[in-house]
Design an enzyme around this catalytic site. Structure first.
Site, short mmCIF file in Angstrom:
data_model
loop_
_atom_site.label_atom_id
_atom_site.label_comp_id
_atom_site.label_asym_id
_atom_site.label_seq_id
_atom_site.Cartn_x
_atom_site.Cartn_y
_atom_site.Cartn_z
N LYS A 199 0.87 -1.19 0.00
CA LYS A 199 0.00 0.00 0.00
C LYS A 199 0.90 1.23 0.00
O LYS A 199 1.58 1.51 0.98
CB LYS A 199 -0.91 0.04 1.24
CG LYS A 199 -2.01 1.07 1.05
CD LYS A 199 -2.53 1.67 2.33
CE LYS A 199 -1.61 2.66 2.96
NZ LYS A 199 -1.37 3.90 2.16
N GLU A 277 10.86 1.15 9.71
CA GLU A 277 11.81 2.26 9.51
C GLU A 277 11.01 3.53 9.78
O GLU A 277 10.22 3.96 8.95
CB GLU A 277 12.36 2.19 8.08
CG GLU A 277 13.66 2.93 7.94
CD GLU A 277 13.44 4.30 7.33
OE1 GLU A 277 13.23 5.25 8.12
OE2 GLU A 277 13.48 4.41 6.10
N CYS A 311 13.80 11.05 6.05
CA CYS A 311 13.85 10.64 7.47
C CYS A 311 15.28 10.70 8.00
O CYS A 311 15.48 10.61 9.21
CB CYS A 311 13.23 9.27 7.65
SG CYS A 311 13.79 8.11 6.43
N GLU A 407 10.69 16.12 14.64
CA GLU A 407 11.26 16.17 13.30
C GLU A 407 10.54 17.27 12.50
O GLU A 407 9.31 17.25 12.40
CB GLU A 407 11.00 14.80 12.67
CG GLU A 407 11.79 14.45 11.47
CD GLU A 407 11.45 13.04 10.98
OE1 GLU A 407 10.41 12.47 11.39
OE2 GLU A 407 12.21 12.52 10.16
P1 ADP Z 1 3.46 10.75 7.14
O1 ADP Z 1 3.08 11.55 8.35
O2 ADP Z 1 4.78 11.05 6.60
O3 ADP Z 1 2.39 10.72 6.09
P2 ADP Z 1 2.57 8.18 8.03
O4 ADP Z 1 3.21 7.23 8.99
O5 ADP Z 1 1.32 8.81 8.47
O6 ADP Z 1 3.66 9.26 7.67
O7 ADP Z 1 2.31 7.47 6.65
C1 ADP Z 1 3.17 6.49 6.10
C2 ADP Z 1 2.34 5.41 5.46
O8 ADP Z 1 1.50 4.83 6.45
C3 ADP Z 1 1.40 5.91 4.35
O9 ADP Z 1 1.33 4.92 3.35
C4 ADP Z 1 0.07 6.03 5.07
O10 ADP Z 1 -1.06 5.91 4.24
C5 ADP Z 1 0.15 4.82 5.99
N1 ADP Z 1 -0.77 4.89 7.14
C6 ADP Z 1 -1.20 5.97 7.80
N2 ADP Z 1 -2.05 5.59 8.81
C7 ADP Z 1 -2.13 4.23 8.76
C8 ADP Z 1 -2.81 3.23 9.52
N3 ADP Z 1 -3.60 3.53 10.54
N4 ADP Z 1 -2.63 1.94 9.18
C9 ADP Z 1 -1.82 1.61 8.15
N5 ADP Z 1 -1.16 2.49 7.40
C10 ADP Z 1 -1.31 3.79 7.70
#
Ligand code: ADP
Length: 505
Positions: A199, A277, A311, A407
């Site tokens: 995803k 990561e 990151c 960050e």
């Molecule tokens: P950022 O703040 O940089 O967007 P995230 O950790 O929120 O970092 O997002 C990184 C990835 O995790 C993206 O692919 C996002 O869609 C996914 N993501 C965000 N929330 C969830 C969740 N509850 N479960 C699974 N994946 C998630």
């Protein structure tokens, strides 16, 4: 703190748009990619993918949910049965064919990254090359998943250790390196004999879907690589299906610490292998004995690459008292030369990814200034409007400010002053994070002392460009665990089986 100003839209020129026009428009896949077929979301919903430079709509993409996540896991599970059994050298050949397709389409892939992520085309080209390097490296490594023979402990016995693919692997990736982050998960997984359900981030699904299409064009069998795009609202629904599916044996995630911790908890019921990561908050220390030319160049690269949205970006810059003023002056000169603009021109710094990111950078700068920091250059939204922010240097920064512990993920270089080596190390280690750290010194004893004392998974010593497919990338503490790249990266997708053969005498 003042309320954030309304976002002004930037309009990209026709010439800049022309540069980003794809030669192959069919590389834009707007549906899920499951078993080498385009799949619409079951309720036909879509979500918009926009160019962060000007807000223009690039595509409406299928907003998938649990049905598509399940279909992808089914396809990956079916494919695993045969993919794991083919000869390692055949898997290597498949990866090489994928590499050929990626190289053939490298300019289009770079354009795609630039239009959906906003980074300058030169950086996007570098990202495609960087992602391709992982495919090449793991294509070679596929043939080297060696086991062991351990000297027997009784007559007539043989102790053999083999390494097997863990099974279907799930990958969840961020938007800041939409091709590279996925390539460095898919390539080792496929090399090890695993199949993938992925995803991509909601801001950048098109690069990931193009990679999957190219894998199919390379002849990688159906079901081996599956990509399920979803809006942020549906990200959890897609992930939950994989987290609860016992056939999915592994999850590799790159993203924020908050989401990483949630995934670790939620995957406990199926005890998945995890590689996480997560966020960083990299210290960048310049000692008084450093080569200043090199340190300035390194700081600009480590801080401003991808507009500060990596990151491993330098987040906290610690400068020895004796050279603080000179360093600040030279940093301002270097920052003044950085060109900001949309990806199709000659810019070195693009827009931030979205309004959320812009507001965060503004909040960090406002908080620093409120607590006594001075802005030497930048410090506000760029005249280009939209999500562009001026490259910024702040001085008189200290640990009372939010940007010392969070960050920033933007083009802001905060300069902290230190007086002793102990003080610098203690400040550098004073966050929950531990991904990358950098320091500059020409004293070999200090180099060894400081390298050992820094709490981080990676240390750049007189070097800012530390990412490479041949080295283990990953963190400690709240920056996660698991490694990507190098033989350590392949280990993440392999499990160890021990065979005890008796009755041989
Ligand atoms: P950022 O703040 O940089 O967007 P995230 O950790 O929120 O970092 O997002 C990184 C990835 O995790 C993206 O692919 C996002 O869609 C996914 N993501 C965000 N929330 C969830 C969740 N509850 N479960 C699974 N994946 C998630």
């Amino acid at each position: 703190m003042a309320a954030p100003a309304e976002i002004q839209n930037h309009s990209t020129s026709a010439a800049e748009k022309q540069v980003l026009q794809l030669d192959r428009s069919d590389l834009i896949v707007t549906r899920a990619w499951i078993a080498n077929k385009r799949v619409q979301s079951s309720d036909a919903r879509t979500f918009p993918v926009e160019n962060p430079a000007d807000g223009s709509l690039i595509a409406e993409v299928a907003d998938c949910g649990s049905a598509e996540a399940k279909a992808a896991a089914d396809a990956a599970h079916r494919a695993f049965a045969s993919w794991r059994k083919i000869l390692a050298k055949e898997r290597a050949a498949h990866l090489q064919s994928w590499l050929t397709q990626v190289k053939k389409n490298q300019e289009d892939l770079a354009r795609l990254i630039s239009i959906e992520q906003g980074k300058p085309l030169t950086e996007s080209r570098a990202e495609v090359a960087y992602g391709a390097a992982y495919i090449e490296w793991f294509a070679e490594e596929a043939k080297r998943a060696y086991g062991d023979i351990i000297p027997e402990t009784a007559p007539g016995r043989k102790i053999i250790v083999t390494r097997e693919p863990v099974g279907v692997a799930a990958a969840i990736t961020p938007w800041n390196f939409p091709i590279a982050m996925l390539a460095r998960k898919i390539a080792p997984a496929l090399a090890a004999g695993c199949t993938i359900v992925a995803k991509p981030a909601e801001d950048t699904p098109l690069s990931a879907l193009a990679l999957a299409l190219l894998a199919a064009e390379a002849g990688i069998p159906e079901g081996v690589v599956n990509v399920v795009p979803a809006s942020r609202k549906n990200a959890g629904a897609v992930a939950d299906v994989w987290l609860n599916d016992e056939r999915v044996r592994k999850l590799s995630f790159t993203g924020s610490t908050a989401v990483g911790k949630h995934l670790a908890q939620a995957s406990a019921s199926t005890l998945k292998r995890l590689s996480l990561e997560l966020g960083g908050n990299a210290p960048f220390i310049v000692f008084e004995d450093a080569d200043l030319d090199r340190a300035i160049k390194g700081m600009i690269a480590a801080k401003f690459r991808n507009a500060g949205q990596t990151c491993i970006c330098a987040n906290r810059i610690y400068i020895a008292d004796a050279i603080y003023d000179e360093f600040a002056e030279r940093a301002v000169q270097a920052v003044a030369n950085l060109r900001v603009g949309p990806a199709g021109g000659d810019a070195e710094i693009g827009p931030l990814i979205n309004a959320r990111a812009l507001v965060k950078v503004e909040r960090h700068v406002a908080d620093a200034v409120e607590h006594g920091a001075r802005v030497l250059i930048g410090g506000k939204r760029h005249a280009l409007g939209r999500y562009f922010y001026e490259p910024t240097v702040l001085v008189d920064v200290d640990s009372s400010m939010v940007l010392s512990c969070e960050e920033t993920f933007g083009p802001v270089a905060p300069l902290f002053r230190f007086h002793t080596e102990e003080e610098a190390i203690s400040a550098a280690n004073s966050t929950p994070f531990g991904l990358a750290a950098y320091f500059y010194s020409r004293d070999i004893a200090r180099v060894m002392r400081v390298s050992a004392a820094l709490e981080s998974g990676m240390v750049g010593i007189n070097e800012a460009a530390i990412s490479t497919e041949v080295a283990p990338f990953g963190g400690v503490k709240d920056s996660g665990y698991g490694r990507e790249g190098s033989p350590y990266g392949m280990d993440e997708y392999l499990q160890t089986k021990y065979l005890c053969l008796g009755g041989l005498s």
